[in-house]
Design an enzyme around this catalytic site. Structure first.
Site, mmCIF file in Angstrom:
data_model
loop_
_atom_site.group_PDB
_atom_site.id
_atom_site.type_symbol
_atom_site.label_atom_id
_atom_site.label_comp_id
_atom_site.label_asym_id
_atom_site.label_seq_id
_atom_site.Cartn_x
_atom_site.Cartn_y
_atom_site.Cartn_z
ATOM 1 N N TYR A 1 -2.235 -1.118 10.203
ATOM 2 C CA TYR A 1 -2.278 -1.514 8.785
ATOM 3 C C TYR A 1 -1.024 -1.029 8.050
ATOM 4 O O TYR A 1 -0.380 -1.774 7.322
ATOM 5 C CB TYR A 1 -3.543 -0.927 8.174
ATOM 6 N N SER B 1 0.864 -1.196 0.000
ATOM 7 C CA SER B 1 0.000 0.000 0.000
ATOM 8 C C SER B 1 0.890 1.231 0.000
ATOM 9 O O SER B 1 2.003 1.210 0.549
ATOM 10 C CB SER B 1 -0.871 0.012 1.259
HETATM 11 N N1 NAD Z 1 -8.695 -0.132 -1.695
HETATM 12 C C1 NAD Z 1 -7.632 0.609 -1.449
HETATM 13 O O1 NAD Z 1 -7.719 1.852 -1.422
HETATM 14 C C2 NAD Z 1 -6.291 -0.034 -1.241
HETATM 15 C C3 NAD Z 1 -5.168 0.797 -1.178
HETATM 16 C C4 NAD Z 1 -3.924 0.203 -0.961
HETATM 17 C C5 NAD Z 1 -3.825 -1.169 -0.832
HETATM 18 N N2 NAD Z 1 -4.957 -1.929 -0.898
HETATM 19 C C6 NAD Z 1 -4.790 -3.371 -0.719
HETATM 20 O O2 NAD Z 1 -5.481 -4.069 -1.726
HETATM 21 C C7 NAD Z 1 -5.743 -5.396 -1.250
HETATM 22 C C8 NAD Z 1 -7.142 -5.809 -1.652
HETATM 23 O O3 NAD Z 1 -8.089 -4.993 -1.002
HETATM 24 P P1 NAD Z 1 -9.325 -4.313 -1.735
HETATM 25 O O4 NAD Z 1 -9.178 -2.853 -1.544
HETATM 26 O O5 NAD Z 1 -9.463 -4.883 -3.087
HETATM 27 O O6 NAD Z 1 -10.532 -4.711 -0.769
HETATM 28 P P2 NAD Z 1 -11.548 -5.954 -0.723
HETATM 29 O O7 NAD Z 1 -12.400 -5.716 0.460
HETATM 30 O O8 NAD Z 1 -12.213 -6.122 -2.031
HETATM 31 O O9 NAD Z 1 -10.586 -7.197 -0.505
HETATM 32 C C9 NAD Z 1 -10.042 -7.564 0.732
HETATM 33 C C10 NAD Z 1 -10.298 -9.050 0.874
HETATM 34 O O10 NAD Z 1 -9.447 -9.592 1.896
HETATM 35 C C11 NAD Z 1 -10.013 -10.821 2.242
HETATM 36 N N3 NAD Z 1 -9.752 -11.129 3.642
HETATM 37 C C12 NAD Z 1 -9.703 -10.252 4.687
HETATM 38 N N4 NAD Z 1 -9.436 -10.932 5.827
HETATM 39 C C13 NAD Z 1 -9.294 -12.237 5.481
HETATM 40 C C14 NAD Z 1 -9.017 -13.429 6.211
HETATM 41 N N5 NAD Z 1 -8.822 -13.407 7.546
HETATM 42 N N6 NAD Z 1 -8.975 -14.607 5.541
HETATM 43 C C15 NAD Z 1 -9.198 -14.643 4.198
HETATM 44 N N7 NAD Z 1 -9.435 -13.547 3.452
HETATM 45 C C16 NAD Z 1 -9.500 -12.368 4.098
HETATM 46 C C17 NAD Z 1 -11.504 -10.754 1.977
HETATM 47 O O11 NAD Z 1 -11.812 -11.775 1.067
HETATM 48 C C18 NAD Z 1 -11.694 -9.404 1.326
HETATM 49 O O12 NAD Z 1 -12.581 -9.499 0.254
HETATM 50 C C19 NAD Z 1 -5.468 -5.360 0.251
HETATM 51 O O13 NAD Z 1 -4.201 -5.938 0.525
HETATM 52 C C20 NAD Z 1 -5.403 -3.891 0.553
HETATM 53 O O14 NAD Z 1 -4.585 -3.607 1.668
HETATM 54 C C21 NAD Z 1 -6.183 -1.401 -1.102
#
Ligand code: NAD
Length: 298
Positions: A205, A192
């Site tokens: 986080y 991130s």
């Molecule tokens: N959305 C943003 O702004 C952003 C920014 C930087 C990084 N990210 C990173 O992107 C990645 C994906 O996130 P996203 O934004 O697509 O959100 P999202 O909610 O679509 O995906 C996160 C997923 O993590 C999974 N998860 C969480 N806890 C879990 C557990 N204990 N066991 C199994 N699965 C679990 C769930 O399936 C959930 O759908 C993450 O690593 C997040 O940190 C997102």
């Protein structure tokens, strides 16, 4: 703000909405963009594949929604079969991802489990190997976060939950998958921007994402000479269920990038496709900063 603007247009801001963690894409309005990428005028077009992952097999955590879903879909468009892992509450989102992958004539296996338990990580790898035959691409993508303004209100329980969710499974899944990988295979970790800017209201986080960057570098140094590349993406703000489920109202009002809009999952997935394919053959131990223009060190 601009409900009338397209999601790739400068000035677009998604309407504020709240979900309970882990959140679902099914109820997110508007739907995040999975298959479309921006055109220079702020419009959108369907991603154009080029057989970059023909015959490849990919294991994707958090593959039901957001960046994981977009990656599963673009991988399928590029010719890969996928195996996605997600929490049991997200079954309907996972079914939707499966349909998207199948639309592009690739296989999508589903595995609902909590990755905080290392035995579940072990089972995921074993079952994925049975379903796919091999694992060429591991995309460690799942995460947990919850806004807390100050260390004084960040509980010990949340600190530990965030590390157990975000860091430990990346280690276990890599450890259990690597013995089955061969030269040309890759691991991609989702970090991130927060690891680089030190976001204060996501201290736990942010710290896990720093650990993921260092894990990526150390593991790359172990495996680069064996022909297995390890890289990461470091997204900026991206419109996904994670945002609706974990940010406070103030953060949701400011949810944008230097480009004047948040990113879309498809725009991170294109970077993951690059890292998964031989187009990135000279990259290992690196981080792609898909963050809307913030210049970071490292
Ligand atoms: N959305 C943003 O702004 C952003 C920014 C930087 C990084 N990210 C990173 O992107 C990645 C994906 O996130 P996203 O934004 O697509 O959100 P999202 O909610 O679509 O995906 C996160 C997923 O993590 C999974 N998860 C969480 N806890 C879990 C557990 N204990 N066991 C199994 N699965 C679990 C769930 O399936 C959930 O759908 C993450 O690593 C997040 O940190 C997102």
């Amino acid at each position: 703000m601009s409900a009338n603007k397209g999601q790739f247009e400068r000035g677009y801001q998604p309407p504020i909405q709240h979900q309970t963690p882990p959140g679902t894409q099914e109820t997110l309005d508007p739907a995040p963009l999975t298959e479309s990428i921006p055109t220079p005028d702020g419009g959108s077009q369907l991603y154009k594949p080029a057989n970059k992952l023909q015959g490849r097999k990919a294991l994707i955590t958090g593959g039901d929604s957001g960046i994981g879903r977009a990656t599963a879909t673009l991988f399928a468009m590029e010719g890969a079969d996928v195996y996605i892992v997600y929490l049991p509450d997200e079954e309907s989102d996972a079914q939707e991802t499966k349909q998207l992958v199948e639309k592009y004539n690739q296989r999508c296996s589903l595995h609902a489990t909590d990755l905080r338990d290392k035995m579940n990580c072990h089972d995921v790898v074993e079952e994925a190997l049975k379903a796919l035959g091999e694992i060429n691409i591991l995309f460690n993508n799942h995460a947990y976060q919850m806004v807390q303004k100050d260390i004084s209100v960040l509980s010990e329980e949340q600190w530990e939950k965030t590390f157990v969710t975000n860091v430990h499974p990346f280690f276990y899944l890599a450890k259990y998958t690597l013995p089955h990988m061969k030269p040309g295979d890759v691991i991609i970790n989702n970090a991130s921007i927060n690891a680089y800017i030190g976001r204060p209201d996501l201290l736990d986080y942010t710290s896990t994402k720093g650990a993921i960057v260092s894990f990526t570098r150390g593991l790359s140094n172990q495996y680069v000479s064996k022909g297995i590349r390890v890289n990461a993406v470091a997204p900026g703000p991206v419109w996904t269920p994670l945002i609706a489920a974990t940010m406070d109202t103030e953060s949701k009002k400011e949810f944008t990038s230097l480009m004047g809009r948040p990113g879309q999952p498809s725009e991170i997935a294109t970077c993951v496709v690059f890292l998964a394919s031989m187009d990135s053959s000279l990259l290992s131990g690196q981080v792609i900063h898909a963050n809307g223009g913030v210049i970071v060190n490292g």
